[in-house]
Design an enzyme around this catalytic site. Structure first.
Site, PDB file in Angstrom:
ATOM      1  N   LYS A   4      42.663  46.205   9.031  1.00 28.68           N
ATOM      2  CA  LYS A   4      41.952  46.566   7.979  1.00 28.68           C
ATOM      3  C   LYS A   4      42.743  47.922   7.218  1.00 28.68           C
ATOM      4  CE  LYS A   4      38.983  46.852   4.555  1.00 28.68           C
ATOM      5  NZ  LYS A   4      38.838  45.858   3.478  1.00 28.68           N
TER       6      LYS A   4
ATOM      7  N   LYS B 149      38.051  56.843   0.609  1.00 27.13           N
ATOM      8  CA  LYS B 149      37.960  56.835   2.202  1.00 27.13           C
ATOM      9  C   LYS B 149      39.028  56.159   2.920  1.00 27.13           C
ATOM     10  CE  LYS B 149      35.084  53.817   3.518  1.00 27.13           C
ATOM     11  NZ  LYS B 149      35.134  52.522   4.114  1.00 27.13           N
TER      12      LYS B 149
HETATM   13  P1  NAD Z   1      27.810  49.772  -0.594  1.00 29.36           P
HETATM   14  O1  NAD Z   1      27.596  51.447  -0.902  1.00 29.36           O
HETATM   15  O2  NAD Z   1      27.265  48.934  -1.653  1.00 29.36           O
HETATM   16  O3  NAD Z   1      26.568  49.467   0.409  1.00 29.36           O
HETATM   17  C1  NAD Z   1      26.372  50.189   1.516  1.00 29.36           C
HETATM   18  C2  NAD Z   1      24.634  49.982   1.956  1.00 29.36           C
HETATM   19  O4  NAD Z   1      24.160  50.832   2.785  1.00 29.36           O
HETATM   20  C3  NAD Z   1      24.053  50.689   0.600  1.00 29.36           C
HETATM   21  O5  NAD Z   1      23.020  49.877   0.267  1.00 29.36           O
HETATM   22  C4  NAD Z   1      23.288  52.046   1.401  1.00 29.36           C
HETATM   23  O6  NAD Z   1      22.247  52.015   0.597  1.00 29.36           O
HETATM   24  C5  NAD Z   1      23.233  51.502   2.615  1.00 29.36           C
HETATM   25  N1  NAD Z   1      23.129  52.616   3.541  1.00 29.36           N
HETATM   26  C6  NAD Z   1      23.860  53.760   3.725  1.00 29.36           C
HETATM   27  N2  NAD Z   1      23.670  54.496   4.486  1.00 29.36           N
HETATM   28  C7  NAD Z   1      22.464  53.710   5.131  1.00 29.36           C
HETATM   29  C8  NAD Z   1      21.804  54.064   6.600  1.00 29.36           C
HETATM   30  N3  NAD Z   1      21.774  55.391   7.174  1.00 29.36           N
HETATM   31  N4  NAD Z   1      20.730  53.285   6.992  1.00 29.36           N
HETATM   32  C9  NAD Z   1      20.757  52.010   6.320  1.00 29.36           C
HETATM   33  N5  NAD Z   1      21.505  51.768   5.071  1.00 29.36           N
HETATM   34  C10 NAD Z   1      22.359  52.703   4.605  1.00 29.36           C
HETATM   35  O7  NAD Z   1      29.106  49.680   0.016  1.00 29.36           O
HETATM   36  P2  NAD Z   1      29.757  48.223   0.214  1.00 29.36           P
HETATM   37  O8  NAD Z   1      30.673  48.015  -1.075  1.00 29.36           O
HETATM   38  O9  NAD Z   1      28.927  47.242   0.434  1.00 29.36           O
HETATM   39  O10 NAD Z   1      30.697  48.510   1.164  1.00 29.36           O
HETATM   40  C11 NAD Z   1      30.365  48.499   2.587  1.00 29.36           C
HETATM   41  C12 NAD Z   1      31.477  48.568   3.632  1.00 29.36           C
HETATM   42  O11 NAD Z   1      32.348  47.325   3.359  1.00 29.36           O
HETATM   43  C13 NAD Z   1      32.378  49.994   3.411  1.00 29.36           C
HETATM   44  O12 NAD Z   1      32.866  50.317   4.722  1.00 29.36           O
HETATM   45  C14 NAD Z   1      33.618  49.397   2.565  1.00 29.36           C
HETATM   46  O13 NAD Z   1      34.766  50.068   2.671  1.00 29.36           O
HETATM   47  C15 NAD Z   1      33.827  47.780   3.005  1.00 29.36           C
HETATM   48  N6  NAD Z   1      34.262  47.077   1.995  1.00 29.36           N
HETATM   49  C16 NAD Z   1      33.867  46.873   0.905  1.00 29.36           C
HETATM   50  C17 NAD Z   1      34.301  45.828   0.089  1.00 29.36           C
HETATM   51  C18 NAD Z   1      34.089  45.615  -1.336  1.00 29.36           C
HETATM   52  O14 NAD Z   1      34.605  45.091  -2.284  1.00 29.36           O
HETATM   53  N7  NAD Z   1      32.981  46.495  -2.028  1.00 29.36           N
HETATM   54  C19 NAD Z   1      35.515  44.939   0.476  1.00 29.36           C
HETATM   55  C20 NAD Z   1      35.671  45.226   1.684  1.00 29.36           C
HETATM   56  C21 NAD Z   1      35.172  46.007   2.472  1.00 29.36           C
END
Ligand code: NAD
Length: 289
Positions: free
Chosen positions: A169, A237
């Site tokens: 990744k 990040k």
């Molecule tokens: P996001 O911030 O939209 O979602 C993360 C969720 O986790 C939020 O709803 C938050 O409230 C929740 N959260 C945070 N701390 C928590 C805890 N202690 N307990 C329970 N819930 C908790 O982020 P995202 O865009 O969904 O990304 C999530 C992961 O996926 C990241 O690592 C990101 O790098 C990766 N990612 C994102 C994308 C994208 O296009 N958004 C694509 C590939 C990978």
């Protein structure tokens, strides 16, 4: 299967719904209560804590921002390892540093749990369409057990032992950021030369310079439409994860180093909550545009 899904954000929300639609019994938890309420409205089971979500689960999936949240949810007091039954399989879909995934896998194994790192690529669109590319690190038998579930979300591929999914990744993220930086430079060159950028990018997309970012994002970039999607803060990040992984592997990634600074500039300029295609703002600023 009984599944706990923790982290119902941009990615976790659509992914958890696919599992519900596939007929699984899915308990969802997020620190942001409206995300849990929306999940329940779509047929999921609302959980009020990690402990409640993982109670009786066969599989626990996490989709959280970064390693501190994953450590807190998995290793913390009342976390997954504290609360789930022995034999539960943990699948962490978040993008975090490889060494945290390896640590979690070792601790999980010591307590009789399986653990896979399974970060994804394909963005919000891939999550919605269940067409994610999923890079999986960990034990092969755990991968075989997880495969049918992961196929509900996209195309999984086993790439090595614990943490290997995160390294693949990291390689993905350096390529994506680099392409955004170069597409931004193409836009600035075309506009700075008073040419029609849409026509120019159409031509690029049809030739050797063609790539998926040009296909999916050129129109929104030209319209300066930067609603996330994948936020600059998250890519910042990820670039730290990439540079750290390079250090550990004892390799030099000079272009990645430069691109990481452009992403850092985007964050410093106040664009952290915009989509990563807003790297265009940074490239424009360098030319006073
Ligand atoms: P996001 O911030 O939209 O979602 C993360 C969720 O986790 C939020 O709803 C938050 O409230 C929740 N959260 C945070 N701390 C928590 C805890 N202690 N307990 C329970 N819930 C908790 O982020 P995202 O865009 O969904 O990304 C999530 C992961 O996926 C990241 O690592 C990101 O790098 C990766 N990612 C994102 C994308 C994208 O296009 N958004 C694509 C590939 C990978």
């Amino acid at each position: 299967m009984k599944i706990a899904f923790i982290g119902l954000g941009v990615m976790g929300a659509p992914m958890s719904r696919h599992l519900v639609k596939a007929g699984h019994d899915v308990a969802g938890y997020d620190v942001h209560p409206p995300a849990v309420e929306a999940f329940a409205a779509d047929g999921g089971l609302a959980a009020a804590s990690v402990r409640e979500a993982v109670d009786g689960a066969d599989v626990v999936m996490t989709m959280l921002p970064n390693h501190p949240q994953v450590e807190d949810v998995v290793l913390g007091d009342h976390g997954v390892l504290d609360s789930a039954g022995t034999g539960t399989l943990l699948i962490d879909l978040s993008t975090i540093r490889p060494e945290t995934s390896a640590t979690i896998a070792a601790k999980a194994a010591g307590q009789g749990f399986g653990a896979l790192d399974a970060p994804v690529s394909g963005g919000q669109t891939g999550a919605r369409q269940a067409s994610l590319s999923i890079m999986v690190g960990g034990d092969e038998n755990d991968f075989a057990a997880a495969r049918p579930l992961l196929e509900t979300l996209g195309t999984p591929r086993h790439v090595g032992g614990p943490g290997a999914g995160q390294v693949v990744k990291a390689a993905n993220q350096l390529v994506v950021a680099g392409i955004y930086a170069l597409v931004s430079e193409a836009v600035v060159l075309l506009e700075g030369s008073n040419l029609n950028p849409a026509t120019g990018l159409d031509v690029l997309a049809g030739g050797l310079a063609g790539n998926r970012i040009l296909d999916l994002k050129r129109e929104s970039m030209l319209a300066r439409e930067f609603t996330p999607g994948f936020r600059i803060d998250l890519h910042h990040k990820d670039m730290a994860i990439v540079l750290d992984a390079a250090r550990r592997a004892d390799v030099a990634l000079p272009v990645t180093g430069l691109v990481a600074q452009l992403v850092a500039a985007g964050r410093a300029m106040g664009y952290g909550s915009l989509d990563h295609s807003a790297l265009l703002h940074v490239t424009e600023a360098l030319s006073g545009r």
